[in-house]
Every structure is written in structure tokens, then in C-alpha cells.
Design a protein around this motif. Structure first.
Motif, mmCIF file in Angstrom:
data_model
loop_
_atom_site.group_PDB
_atom_site.id
_atom_site.type_symbol
_atom_site.label_atom_id
_atom_site.label_comp_id
_atom_site.label_asym_id
_atom_site.label_seq_id
_atom_site.Cartn_x
_atom_site.Cartn_y
_atom_site.Cartn_z
ATOM 1 N N MET A 140 0.855 -1.171 0.000
ATOM 2 C CA MET A 140 0.000 0.000 0.000
ATOM 3 C C MET A 140 0.896 1.227 0.000
ATOM 4 O O MET A 140 1.877 1.284 0.719
ATOM 5 N N LYS A 141 0.547 2.192 -0.815
ATOM 6 C CA LYS A 141 1.360 3.405 -0.919
ATOM 7 C C LYS A 141 0.492 4.629 -0.642
ATOM 8 O O LYS A 141 -0.602 4.756 -1.171
ATOM 9 N N LEU A 142 1.020 5.515 0.193
ATOM 10 C CA LEU A 142 0.401 6.813 0.457
ATOM 11 C C LEU A 142 1.407 7.865 0.028
ATOM 12 O O LEU A 142 2.608 7.716 0.268
ATOM 13 N N SER A 143 0.935 8.922 -0.611
ATOM 14 C CA SER A 143 1.880 9.954 -1.034
ATOM 15 C C SER A 143 1.206 11.313 -1.087
ATOM 16 O O SER A 143 -0.015 11.420 -1.181
ATOM 17 N N SER A 144 2.059 12.333 -1.019
ATOM 18 C CA SER A 144 1.590 13.705 -1.075
ATOM 19 C C SER A 144 2.703 14.553 -1.677
ATOM 20 O O SER A 144 3.882 14.257 -1.493
ATOM 21 N N GLN A 145 2.304 15.571 -2.403
ATOM 22 C CA GLN A 145 3.286 16.542 -2.893
ATOM 23 C C GLN A 145 2.667 17.925 -2.808
ATOM 24 O O GLN A 145 1.460 18.097 -2.964
ATOM 25 N N ILE A 146 3.529 18.898 -2.510
ATOM 26 C CA ILE A 146 3.051 20.260 -2.335
ATOM 27 C C ILE A 146 4.198 21.221 -2.639
ATOM 28 O O ILE A 146 5.366 20.873 -2.469
ATOM 29 N N THR A 147 3.852 22.407 -3.068
ATOM 30 C CA THR A 147 4.849 23.443 -3.319
ATOM 31 C C THR A 147 4.963 24.316 -2.074
ATOM 32 O O THR A 147 3.958 24.758 -1.520
ATOM 33 N N VAL A 148 6.195 24.544 -1.653
ATOM 34 C CA VAL A 148 6.487 25.336 -0.462
ATOM 35 C C VAL A 148 7.082 26.663 -0.905
ATOM 36 O O VAL A 148 7.997 26.686 -1.728
ATOM 37 N N ASP A 149 6.574 27.756 -0.363
ATOM 38 C CA ASP A 149 7.119 29.081 -0.666
ATOM 39 C C ASP A 149 8.310 29.360 0.245
ATOM 40 O O ASP A 149 8.260 30.207 1.137
ATOM 41 N N ALA A 150 9.388 28.604 0.008
ATOM 42 C CA ALA A 150 10.634 28.761 0.762
ATOM 43 C C ALA A 150 11.747 28.108 -0.043
ATOM 44 O O ALA A 150 11.497 27.242 -0.871
ATOM 45 N N SER A 151 12.973 28.528 0.235
ATOM 46 C CA SER A 151 14.122 27.961 -0.479
ATOM 47 C C SER A 151 14.322 26.498 -0.085
ATOM 48 O O SER A 151 13.912 26.070 1.000
ATOM 49 N N ILE A 152 14.984 25.756 -0.952
ATOM 50 C CA ILE A 152 15.214 24.340 -0.683
ATOM 51 C C ILE A 152 16.053 24.147 0.582
ATOM 52 O O ILE A 152 15.823 23.204 1.343
#
Length: 151
Positions: free
Chosen positions: A1-13
Motif C-alpha cells: 500500500m502506498k500513500l503519497s503527497s506533494q506540495i509546493t512550499v514558498d521557501a528555499s530548498i
């Protein structure tokens, strides 16, 4: 089973990497949710080999989990493997710089069963997979807000 999420962060890497490797903060968040967490290795995270033990209750059942940092790519991400109660979970956190001030954060958990009872548990969880992914998205979003709001 796989759970995943991705999001853009307004900050430097660099800032995001510093935040996602602040393991003391993660330990505090787990304790606030009722888990007992302790670091069991001499390695300091985010070093490979850093280990933790955790004990928590979920649906009236106690779970004991051993976790180990298995890989670190400085400035980019890491992988953590957790084992307990017949379930193995590989957690991966990756970063991708979009530009100087924005970073894409990827979080995934791959769960596998090693016993019959844990297979039944994962089958039950698969039925609620969409709901679990939504909950993961909310938690990741809340964490990203904290990163963005700290200077």
C-alpha cells in the motif's frame, strides 16, 4: 500500500531541508498525539543509522515500532524504514527546487505486510486509501504552513 503527497512550499530548498530534518520537532508532534518516542542510537539525525523506538495505541491496540534512517541525500531528502507488528514502512521525503524561493516537497509511505494479521490490517486500510491520502495531504499542508510562517 502506498500513500503519497506533494506540495509546493514558498521557501528555499535549504530552508525546507532544514525544517524536514528537525527531528526533535517530529518527536514532539508524535508525543502530542500520545506516542512514546525515544532515540535509541548514538547517531544524530539526519545521519544514516539514526534510530528511534516508538510505542502508540491505534484502535485500542498497542504498536511498537523501530525506525531507522536508511539514507540521506544532503539538501535533497532522506528515507526512513520502520518495522513493527508485522508491517514494514518505507518513508521517503524528497525536495526539488522550483526556483530560488519555491520548493516542491514529495512525501511517500510504502507499507508492506509480513504476517497474516498485518495483511488483514493493510487490506482494511486500502479500503480507506483515499481518505488516508487526504489526511496525509492535510498534515503535510499544515506542516508546510509552519515552514512558510517561520522566518
Amino acid at each position: 500500500m502506498k500513500l503519497s503527497s506533494q506540495i509546493t512550499v514558498d521557501a528555499s530548498i535549504d530552508r525546507v531541508f532544514a525544517a524536514i530534518t528537525e527531528f526533535t520537532a517530529f518527536e514532539v508532534m508524535l508525543r502530542e498525539r500520545g506516542a512514546h518516542v525515544e532515540q535509541t542510537s548514538g547517531s544524530v539525525p539526519p545521519d544514516v543509522g539514526a534510530k528511534w523506538k516508538a510505542r502508540f495505541k491505534w484502535h485500542e491496540r498497542a504498536y511498537d515500532v523501530q525506525t531507522e534512517m536508511v539514507s540521506v541525500d544532503p539538501g535533497v531528502g532522506y528515507a526512513i524504514e520502520s518495522k513493527g507488528n508485522g508491517i514494514v514502512c518505507m518513508g521517503v521525503v524528497d525536495l526539488e527546487a522550483i526556483d530560488e524561493r519555491r520548493t516542491r516537497l514529495f512525501v511517500s509511505f510504502d507499507l508492506a505486510a509480513t504476517t497474516f494479521a498485518s495483511r488483514l490490517l493493510l487490506k482494511t486500510l486500502r479500503l480507506t486509501g483515499t481518505s488516508l491520502n487526504r489526511r496525509l495531504d492535510k498534515r503535510v499542508s499544515a506542516y508546510v504552513e509552519r515552514i512558510e510562517n517561520t522566518a
